[in-house]
Design an enzyme around this catalytic site. Structure first.
Site, PDB file in Angstrom:
ATOM      1  CB  SER A 104      -0.950  -0.036   1.199  1.00 45.74           C
ATOM      2  OG  SER A 104      -2.011   0.873   1.040  1.00 45.74           O
ATOM      3  CG  ASP A 148      -6.249  -3.717  -3.299  1.00 44.97           C
ATOM      4  OD1 ASP A 148      -7.062  -3.042  -2.641  1.00 44.97           O
ATOM      5  OD2 ASP A 148      -5.015  -3.528  -3.271  1.00 44.97           O
ATOM      6  CG  HIS A 168      -4.736  -3.563   0.420  1.00 44.84           C
ATOM      7  ND1 HIS A 168      -4.491  -2.820  -0.713  1.00 44.84           N
ATOM      8  CD2 HIS A 168      -4.251  -2.817   1.455  1.00 44.84           C
ATOM      9  CE1 HIS A 168      -3.907  -1.685  -0.379  1.00 44.84           C
ATOM     10  NE2 HIS A 168      -3.730  -1.659   0.919  1.00 44.84           N
TER      11      HIS A 168
END
Length: 540
Positions: free
Chosen positions: A221, A477, A502
């Site tokens: 991320s 995601d 994710h």
């Protein structure tokens, strides 16, 4: 058979050592085949597997069984008896870090204690690579305990592992309890964080006698964004980067602001179009009640601790409800997790089953978001302002001091102007424009955002001259389409994981892993091993 097992262990150790020094191309494959043999119950079965490993031929009698075993072994990339302890033992340490890397006058040589975690239990000292996690917006232990692939890979490639905590998060607070005051919070920038990591890597390599060890950075991320930026900004320090679920384009203001919540909706829609319609209908029913100011019905429908009393309370409620769906889409893992809260296996499926379980849409919506906010079942009512904090990130900033840090970053360099509209998505109309962002950030932090700054600083989509970066993204995601989905060159490689949520590929191996993530990790492992090998050749 005991004697055979002892002999096999000896063979593996010899192959690992001799094969590495002599460059035997199929060394790892042979080791894997012999390792599999330790699980075999008969001499005949052993002969079948070993013959295949050496000659490439497979005995038809055991063809089906062997195929299954190899597939299973991919889910457990480490060899249990070669790695004495498969569980990483991290030591928590602190690094004396500069407060300000770029202004020599204001703070002189002021320092703060930056936390990091380290384990050398897999490391071939002075030779094995260094795997460095570029910590992101939270406590570093959260990422270390939910990124098991890195330590599995370290066991395989004899690497030193370091997880660094991002400044202003967790316990790495430059000014202690005053860190989020103005102007002290001003040293929270991407550039300062990258410089922290560059200094930490350089000095720890000296301290640990690892100056010749190649460094590969990992991140998920925002941490994945930082890994990309480390490779761009400090290629002299970092040999390569695995950036998992890194939305480097959308956070730089590139793309459609409607895309994110459209993709969240798509996750639920793929499970069931009825689920999408039920959620959309529930929000429309909430909107009608709000327009009539029927606050008592809203309180009863959602079991709120206090009845809403204004349009601001309704706005807060909508944000809280939408945030739960965002988290379930992001964390749609095939097994239960305790990352960013407690989540059941396949939360999107669980949410849709819950949403479609009753005729009354408001209680159904309440029970669905309870998967996130009331996972323990102990809450008797929902408090609008303690369960969710509105901020400059419409996808959610979290809670506690970490939420303050991320809110500030979303007001300065990180662009997150995403909106929902109840047309292209199933959520209520909640716009968040550049003007909205500027107004909020001026009032909250006394800053004016700089749209386009990340694109200027870190290249945007003009990455063709970069090298040695893996961009992995999962199709489940909602952040994926804000990142790099197509390979840009032979060393800027996009890996798309069809059943991945994710940064699922950074998580440790699990029996429930889909084949797509097993294959992604295998490819990542091979690419990283090649980077390390190439870097070693350069140093000769």
């Amino acid at each position: 058979m005991m004697a055979v097992h002892v002999l096999l262990v000896f063979c593996i150790l010899v192959l690992n050592s001799y094969g590495e020094s002599r460059g035997i191309p199929n060394r790892q494959s042979l080791v894997r085949k012999i390792s599999d043999a330790l699980l075999i119950r008969s001499p005949e079965e052993f002969n079948s597997v070993f013959d295949q490993g050496v000659t490439g031929k497979k005995s038809s009698e055991h063809e089906k069984e062997e195929s299954l075993r190899i597939e299973t072994s991919w889910k457990k990339p480490t060899i249990p008896f070669v790695t004495a302890d498969p569980e990483p033992k991290f030591k928590e340490k602190y690094f004396m870090q500069f407060l300000d890397h770029f202004n020599f006058n204001t703070l002189g040589n002021g320092t703060f204690d930056q936390r990091y975690l380290i384990t050398d239990q897999y490391w071939k000292k002075g030779y094995g690579p260094i795997f460095f996690y570029t910590g992101n917006e939270g406590d570093v232990w959260e990422f270390a305990l939910n990124s098991g692939f890195i330590t599995e890979l370290a066991a395989e490639q004899k690497a030193l592992v370091i997880f660094a905590e991002h400044r202003y998060y967790g316990k790495s607070l430059p000014f202690g309890k005053d860190s989020f005051n103005i102007p002290e919070v001003g040293l929270l920038t991407v550039e300062q964080a990258l410089a922290d990591y560059a200094v930490m890597i350089t000095e720890l390599k000296q301290e640990l006698g690892a100056t010749a060890c190649p460094v590969v950075v990992f991140g998920g991320s925002y941490g994945g964004m930082l890994s990309v930026y480390m490779r761009l900004r400090y290629p002299n320090i970092v040999a390569g980067a695995l950036a998992a679920s890194a939305p480097i384009l959308s956070t730089a203001g590139m793309g459609d602001p409607k895309q994110f919540f459209q993709d969240v909706t798509s996750d639920f829609e793929q499970h069931s179009s009825d689920c999408r319609d039920a959620v959309r209908g529930a929000f429309q029913k909430l909107e009608i009640l709000a327009q009539h100011e029927d606050y008592q019905a809203i309180q009863e429908g959602f079991l709120l601790c206090k009845p809403p009393a204004s349009s601001q309370d309704i706005h807060q409620l909508k944000g809280l409800l939408r945030n739960a769906f965002t988290l379930m889409a992001m964390l749609d893992y095939p097994y239960s997790t305790h990352f960013m809260g407690n989540m059941p296996a396949n939360p999107v499926k669980v949410a849709c089953d819950t949403m479609l379980s009753g005729l009354d849409l408001l209680p159904a919506l309440r029970n669905t978001v309870g998967i996130v906010y009331n996972s323990t079942g102990t809450l008797t009512c929902f408090d609008l302002y303690t369960l969710y904090v509105e901020c400059a990130d419409p996808t959610g900033c979290g809670l506690g001091s970490d939420s303050l840090a991320w809110d500030y970053q979303a007001c300065t360099e990180i662009e997150l102007c995403y909106e929902s509209n109840n047309v292209s998505d199933m959520f209520p109309p909640l716009p968040f424009t550049e003007q909205d962002r500027e107004s909020y950030c001026g009032k909250r932090w006394g800053v004016v955002p700089r749209p386009g700054w990340l694109k200027t600083q870190f290249w945007g989509d003009a990455l063709s001259t970069a090298s040695n970066i893996i961009f992995s993204n999962g199709d489940l995601d909602p952040w994926a389409n804000g990142g790099i989905r197509k390979s840009l060159s032979s060393s800027l490689i996009a890996i798309n994981i069809s059943d991945g949520a994710h940064h699922l590929d950074l998580r440790g191996s699990n029996e429930a892993d889909p084949v797509s993530v097993i294959e992604a990790r295998r490819r990542e492992s091979e690419i990283i091993a090649q980077w390390v090998k190439t870097e070693r050749r350069k140093s000769l």
